[in-house]
Enzyme design. Structure first.
Site, PDB file in Angstrom:
ATOM      1  N   ASP A   2       0.672  -1.098   0.028  1.00 22.59           N
ATOM      2  CA  ASP A   2      -0.234   0.155   0.220  1.00 22.59           C
ATOM      3  C   ASP A   2       0.763   0.872  -0.263  1.00 22.59           C
ATOM      4  OD1 ASP A   2      -2.739   1.142   0.005  1.00 22.59           O
ATOM      5  OD2 ASP A   2      -2.561   1.386   2.187  1.00 22.59           O
ATOM      6  N   HIS A  19       3.023   2.388  -9.278  1.00 20.91           N
ATOM      7  CA  HIS A  19       2.896   1.223  -9.043  1.00 20.91           C
ATOM      8  C   HIS A  19       3.969   0.757  -9.652  1.00 20.91           C
ATOM      9  CE1 HIS A  19      -1.788   1.985  -7.345  1.00 20.91           C
ATOM     10  NE2 HIS A  19      -1.798   2.133  -8.855  1.00 20.91           N
ATOM     11  N   LEU A 113      11.097 -20.548  -2.818  1.00 18.33           N
ATOM     12  CA  LEU A 113      10.277 -19.300  -2.354  1.00 18.33           C
ATOM     13  C   LEU A 113       9.573 -19.700  -3.184  1.00 18.33           C
ATOM     14  CD1 LEU A 113       9.058 -16.584  -0.991  1.00 18.33           C
ATOM     15  CD2 LEU A 113      10.801 -15.744  -2.910  1.00 18.33           C
TER      16      LEU A 113
HETATM   17  C1  FPP Z   1      -1.615  -0.058  -3.415  1.00 16.09           C
HETATM   18  O1  FPP Z   1      -1.324   1.201  -3.548  1.00 16.09           O
HETATM   19  C2  FPP Z   1      -0.470  -0.801  -4.748  1.00 16.09           C
HETATM   20  C3  FPP Z   1      -1.735  -1.520  -5.732  1.00 16.09           C
HETATM   21  C4  FPP Z   1      -3.746  -1.335  -5.642  1.00 16.09           C
HETATM   22  C5  FPP Z   1      -1.757  -2.419  -6.867  1.00 16.09           C
HETATM   23  C6  FPP Z   1      -0.093  -2.632  -6.496  1.00 16.09           C
HETATM   24  C7  FPP Z   1       0.247  -3.377  -7.794  1.00 16.09           C
HETATM   25  C8  FPP Z   1       1.986  -3.323  -8.076  1.00 16.09           C
HETATM   26  C9  FPP Z   1       2.831  -3.222  -7.174  1.00 16.09           C
HETATM   27  C10 FPP Z   1       1.988  -3.923  -9.567  1.00 16.09           C
HETATM   28  C11 FPP Z   1       1.387  -4.557 -10.053  1.00 16.09           C
HETATM   29  C12 FPP Z   1       2.046  -5.702 -10.272  1.00 16.09           C
HETATM   30  C13 FPP Z   1       2.018  -6.930  -9.879  1.00 16.09           C
HETATM   31  C14 FPP Z   1       3.421  -7.824 -10.515  1.00 16.09           C
HETATM   32  C15 FPP Z   1       1.116  -7.227 -10.148  1.00 16.09           C
HETATM   33  P1  FPP Z   1      -2.464   2.451  -3.810  1.00 16.09           P
HETATM   34  O2  FPP Z   1      -2.580   2.719  -5.178  1.00 16.09           O
HETATM   35  O3  FPP Z   1      -3.496   2.143  -2.665  1.00 16.09           O
HETATM   36  O4  FPP Z   1      -1.692   3.275  -2.843  1.00 16.09           O
HETATM   37  P2  FPP Z   1      -2.343   4.844  -2.148  1.00 16.09           P
HETATM   38  O5  FPP Z   1      -3.664   4.270  -1.045  1.00 16.09           O
HETATM   39  O6  FPP Z   1      -1.543   5.790  -2.021  1.00 16.09           O
HETATM   40  O7  FPP Z   1      -2.815   5.209  -3.073  1.00 16.09           O
END
Ligand code: FPP
Length: 224
Positions: A2, A19, A113
């Site tokens: 997050d 991301h 892993l």
């Molecule tokens: C949460 O941060 C993150 C996500 C919902 C997406 C996570 C995805 C990746 C790291 C990339 C996807 C790649 C793969 C390999 C599946 P947020 O967007 O909720 O952040 P915020 O709370 O600050 O808005």
């Protein structure tokens, strides 16, 4: 994982940049976990609720996943990492489904892993699906209501066969589980950090493991 959006916003960038940086930290976490002898690493990449985000962001995350499969698969294979995708596959496009199948088959031989990618996952939906399956098996007479145990429930979740997590890390200062592994985390140690996921380096990962190593786990029992 997050805090990607906030990390990007703090730098005047588009959320997707967060991301993209987040994927780099995922690489670090995999490296750190493998080095420290962690056998299972589960990451929450996309929740069933995340479809409600702006279409451009959802598409960017899907694209990032596909690109990451292409870019990371050789290194994952080299490191002995097996990737298992956990989530409702009915929600994905044909293209994303093909990449899910590709990464799972290319890394199937990994023994060091297991990386479990929670992708279109939510704990409540997996529990509803498990209850439906168990109920229909009872209705078909395969076993009786009294035969249902905690193990029956574990065996019918998407995580069947994966050990319950010892430690759950949540980044970005939010102190909640947000529909993640609710059944499996009954005795999981929780670790909350203010650090945003794109800043969660291998060193931060090690700090979390160190905190875990100092916990006193009693599983509802008294200390010997
Ligand atoms: C949460 O941060 C993150 C996500 C919902 C997406 C996570 C995805 C990746 C790291 C990339 C996807 C790649 C793969 C390999 C599946 P947020 O967007 O909720 O952040 P915020 O709370 O600050 O808005």
């Amino acid at each position: 994982m997050d805090g990607n959006g906030r990390w990007a916003k703090q730098r005047g960038k588009e959320r997707v940049e967060g991301h993209i940086e987040g994927v780099q930290r995922l690489r670090d976490a995999i490296k750190g976990a493998a080095r420290l002898g962690v056998r299972y690493l589960t990451v929450y990449a996309f929740s069933t609720e995340n479809w409600g985000r702006p279409e451009a962001e959802v598409n960017a995350i899907m694209e990032l996943f596909c690109k990451s499969v292409i870019n990371e698969s050789p290194e994952l294979q080299k490191q002995g990492v097996r990737v298992q995708v956990m989530g409702d596959r009915a929600g994905f496009s044909e293209k994303v489904l093909a990449y899910i199948e590709r990464i799972e088959s290319e890394t199937a031989a990994g023994e060091r892993l297991t990386l479990v990618l929670a992708f279109n996952y939510s704990a409540r939906s997996e529990m509803v699906a498990a209850v439906r399956r168990i109920a229909s098996e009872v209705a078909e007479g395969r076993y009786g209501v009294e035969d249902i145990t905690a193990q029956t429930i574990s065996d019918n979740l998407l995580s069947a066969g994966i050990p319950d997590p010892d430690l759950m890390i949540r980044t970005s200062g939010e102190c909640r589980l947000s529909n993640f592994l609710l059944w499996q985390s009954a005795y999981t140690e929780l670790y909350f950090t203010e650090v945003l996921w794109p800043d969660f380096t291998e060193e931060e990962f090690e700090r979390a493991i160190e905190s875990y190593a100092n916990r006193d786990r009693r599983f509802g029992l008294v200390k010997k």
